[in-house]
Design a protein around this motif. Structure first.
Motif, mmCIF file in Angstrom:
data_model
loop_
_atom_site.group_PDB
_atom_site.id
_atom_site.type_symbol
_atom_site.label_atom_id
_atom_site.label_comp_id
_atom_site.label_asym_id
_atom_site.label_seq_id
_atom_site.Cartn_x
_atom_site.Cartn_y
_atom_site.Cartn_z
ATOM 1 N N ARG A 108 -0.967 -2.071 10.655
ATOM 2 C CA ARG A 108 -1.711 -2.577 11.821
ATOM 3 C C ARG A 108 -3.163 -2.122 11.779
ATOM 4 O O ARG A 108 -4.066 -2.875 12.135
ATOM 5 C CB ARG A 108 -1.047 -2.127 13.115
ATOM 6 C CG ARG A 108 0.289 -2.823 13.306
ATOM 7 C CD ARG A 108 0.688 -3.215 14.685
ATOM 8 N NE ARG A 108 -0.299 -3.329 15.698
ATOM 9 C CZ ARG A 108 -0.194 -2.768 16.900
ATOM 10 N NH1 ARG A 108 0.829 -2.009 17.201
ATOM 11 N NH2 ARG A 108 -1.130 -2.952 17.805
ATOM 12 N N VAL A 109 -3.391 -0.880 11.349
ATOM 13 C CA VAL A 109 -4.771 -0.383 11.219
ATOM 14 C C VAL A 109 -5.511 -1.197 10.166
ATOM 15 O O VAL A 109 -6.630 -1.662 10.390
ATOM 16 C CB VAL A 109 -4.789 1.122 10.870
ATOM 17 C CG1 VAL A 109 -6.176 1.568 10.413
ATOM 18 C CG2 VAL A 109 -4.327 1.957 12.062
ATOM 19 N N LEU A 110 -4.884 -1.418 9.009
ATOM 20 C CA LEU A 110 -5.539 -2.145 7.916
ATOM 21 C C LEU A 110 -5.779 -3.612 8.251
ATOM 22 O O LEU A 110 -6.673 -4.232 7.680
ATOM 23 C CB LEU A 110 -4.720 -2.026 6.632
ATOM 24 C CG LEU A 110 -4.554 -0.609 6.076
ATOM 25 C CD1 LEU A 110 -3.753 -0.631 4.785
ATOM 26 C CD2 LEU A 110 -5.893 0.066 5.866
ATOM 27 N N ALA A 111 -4.994 -4.151 9.178
ATOM 28 C CA ALA A 111 -5.150 -5.557 9.572
ATOM 29 C C ALA A 111 -5.916 -5.705 10.882
ATOM 30 O O ALA A 111 -6.078 -6.819 11.381
ATOM 31 C CB ALA A 111 -3.765 -6.207 9.702
ATOM 32 N N HIS A 112 -6.405 -4.600 11.435
ATOM 33 C CA HIS A 112 -7.087 -4.666 12.735
ATOM 34 C C HIS A 112 -8.302 -5.587 12.638
ATOM 35 O O HIS A 112 -9.057 -5.526 11.663
ATOM 36 C CB HIS A 112 -7.514 -3.267 13.190
ATOM 37 C CG HIS A 112 -7.746 -3.194 14.657
ATOM 38 N ND1 HIS A 112 -8.907 -3.658 15.246
ATOM 39 C CD2 HIS A 112 -6.960 -2.752 15.662
ATOM 40 C CE1 HIS A 112 -8.829 -3.483 16.551
ATOM 41 N NE2 HIS A 112 -7.665 -2.935 16.834
ATOM 42 N N PRO A 113 -8.506 -6.446 13.644
ATOM 43 C CA PRO A 113 -9.635 -7.386 13.578
ATOM 44 C C PRO A 113 -11.013 -6.733 13.669
ATOM 45 O O PRO A 113 -11.996 -7.303 13.195
ATOM 46 C CB PRO A 113 -9.398 -8.326 14.764
ATOM 47 C CG PRO A 113 -8.489 -7.585 15.686
ATOM 48 C CD PRO A 113 -7.682 -6.654 14.831
ATOM 49 N N ALA A 114 -11.095 -5.539 14.233
ATOM 50 C CA ALA A 114 -12.395 -4.860 14.348
ATOM 51 C C ALA A 114 -12.659 -4.061 13.072
ATOM 52 O O ALA A 114 -11.917 -3.130 12.753
ATOM 53 C CB ALA A 114 -12.421 -3.936 15.559
ATOM 54 N N PRO A 115 -13.711 -4.400 12.327
ATOM 55 C CA PRO A 115 -13.984 -3.671 11.090
ATOM 56 C C PRO A 115 -14.243 -2.181 11.310
ATOM 57 O O PRO A 115 -13.984 -1.371 10.415
ATOM 58 C CB PRO A 115 -15.208 -4.372 10.502
ATOM 59 C CG PRO A 115 -15.770 -5.212 11.579
ATOM 60 C CD PRO A 115 -14.681 -5.455 12.574
ATOM 61 N N GLN A 116 -14.699 -1.802 12.493
ATOM 62 C CA GLN A 116 -14.964 -0.386 12.759
ATOM 63 C C GLN A 116 -13.667 0.431 12.675
ATOM 64 O O GLN A 116 -13.683 1.600 12.274
ATOM 65 C CB GLN A 116 -15.602 -0.193 14.145
ATOM 66 C CG GLN A 116 -16.951 -0.836 14.289
ATOM 67 C CD GLN A 116 -16.873 -2.286 14.765
ATOM 68 O OE1 GLN A 116 -15.846 -2.954 14.648
ATOM 69 N NE2 GLN A 116 -17.979 -2.783 15.289
ATOM 70 N N VAL A 117 -12.551 -0.185 13.042
ATOM 71 C CA VAL A 117 -11.258 0.507 12.970
ATOM 72 C C VAL A 117 -10.906 0.763 11.510
ATOM 73 O O VAL A 117 -10.542 1.881 11.124
ATOM 74 C CB VAL A 117 -10.163 -0.314 13.681
ATOM 75 C CG1 VAL A 117 -8.781 0.287 13.446
ATOM 76 C CG2 VAL A 117 -10.467 -0.415 15.175
ATOM 77 N N ARG A 118 -11.051 -0.256 10.677
ATOM 78 C CA ARG A 118 -10.753 -0.099 9.251
ATOM 79 C C ARG A 118 -11.741 0.874 8.600
ATOM 80 O O ARG A 118 -11.381 1.639 7.709
ATOM 81 C CB ARG A 118 -10.763 -1.466 8.573
ATOM 82 C CG ARG A 118 -9.734 -2.416 9.197
ATOM 83 C CD ARG A 118 -9.579 -3.718 8.437
ATOM 84 N NE ARG A 118 -10.799 -4.408 8.102
ATOM 85 C CZ ARG A 118 -11.453 -5.261 8.890
ATOM 86 N NH1 ARG A 118 -11.001 -5.521 10.108
ATOM 87 N NH2 ARG A 118 -12.552 -5.867 8.475
ATOM 88 N N GLU A 119 -12.983 0.873 9.074
ATOM 89 C CA GLU A 119 -13.997 1.800 8.555
ATOM 90 C C GLU A 119 -13.607 3.252 8.849
ATOM 91 O O GLU A 119 -13.744 4.129 7.990
ATOM 92 C CB GLU A 119 -15.354 1.473 9.170
ATOM 93 C CG GLU A 119 -16.500 2.248 8.598
ATOM 94 C CD GLU A 119 -17.842 1.835 9.204
ATOM 95 O OE1 GLU A 119 -18.814 2.568 8.985
ATOM 96 O OE2 GLU A 119 -17.922 0.792 9.888
#
Length: 142
Positions: A76-87
């Motif tokens: 879910r983290v890797l697919a999160h729509p907000a790039p800041q989360v993946r960053e």
């Protein structure tokens, strides 16, 4: 969870003995740091973390703990729509496989975060050094 003193709520949110039902309540607190601490609580259950992933700010807090998340929540983290989360995940992880996956992210900020992560392997750095975008290449060269 409804104490009028912000510092009491922050301490409760950070306390490993706080029950999951209270942590979920604290995720709705009007004070950002209370929500952040509840999302990063080391004892947060998958249900608490699932709830925290629904708001970008608390999702960023969860992403910083990506190495201790259950596999479903990692996805879910890797697919999160907000790039800041993946960053945030790219900055925090020490997992070679996760860094390899994040090196192929659509966001250049995520790829740059992978490039400066000390756990990034030489083969991934080589891949990022050939990125089409100069900021990512600069991060890989740093």
């Amino acid at each position: 969870a409804v104490d009028p003193d912000r510092q009491v709520r922050e301490a409760l949110a950070a306390n490993q003995r706080t029950p999951p039902t209270v942590l979920i309540q604290l995720l709705a607190d009007p004070v950002f740091m209370v929500r952040w601490d509840a999302a990063r609580n080391p004892s947060a259950t998958p249900g608490v973390l699932d709830q925290a992933l629904r708001e970008q700010a608390t999702a960023e807090a969860v992403a910083q703990t990506v190495d201790r998340l259950p596999e479903g929540l990692v996805e879910r983290v890797l697919a999160h729509p907000a790039p800041q989360v993946r960053e945030r995940a790219a900055e925090a992880t020490t997992s070679g496989p996760l860094l390899h996956r994040l090196a192929g992210d659509t966001s250049p900020n995520v790829r740059a975060a992978v490039a400066v992560n000390p756990a990034t392997t030489p083969d991934v750095l080589e891949q990022l050094a050939a990125d089409p975008l100069a900021p990512v290449r600069r991060a890989a060269a740093a």
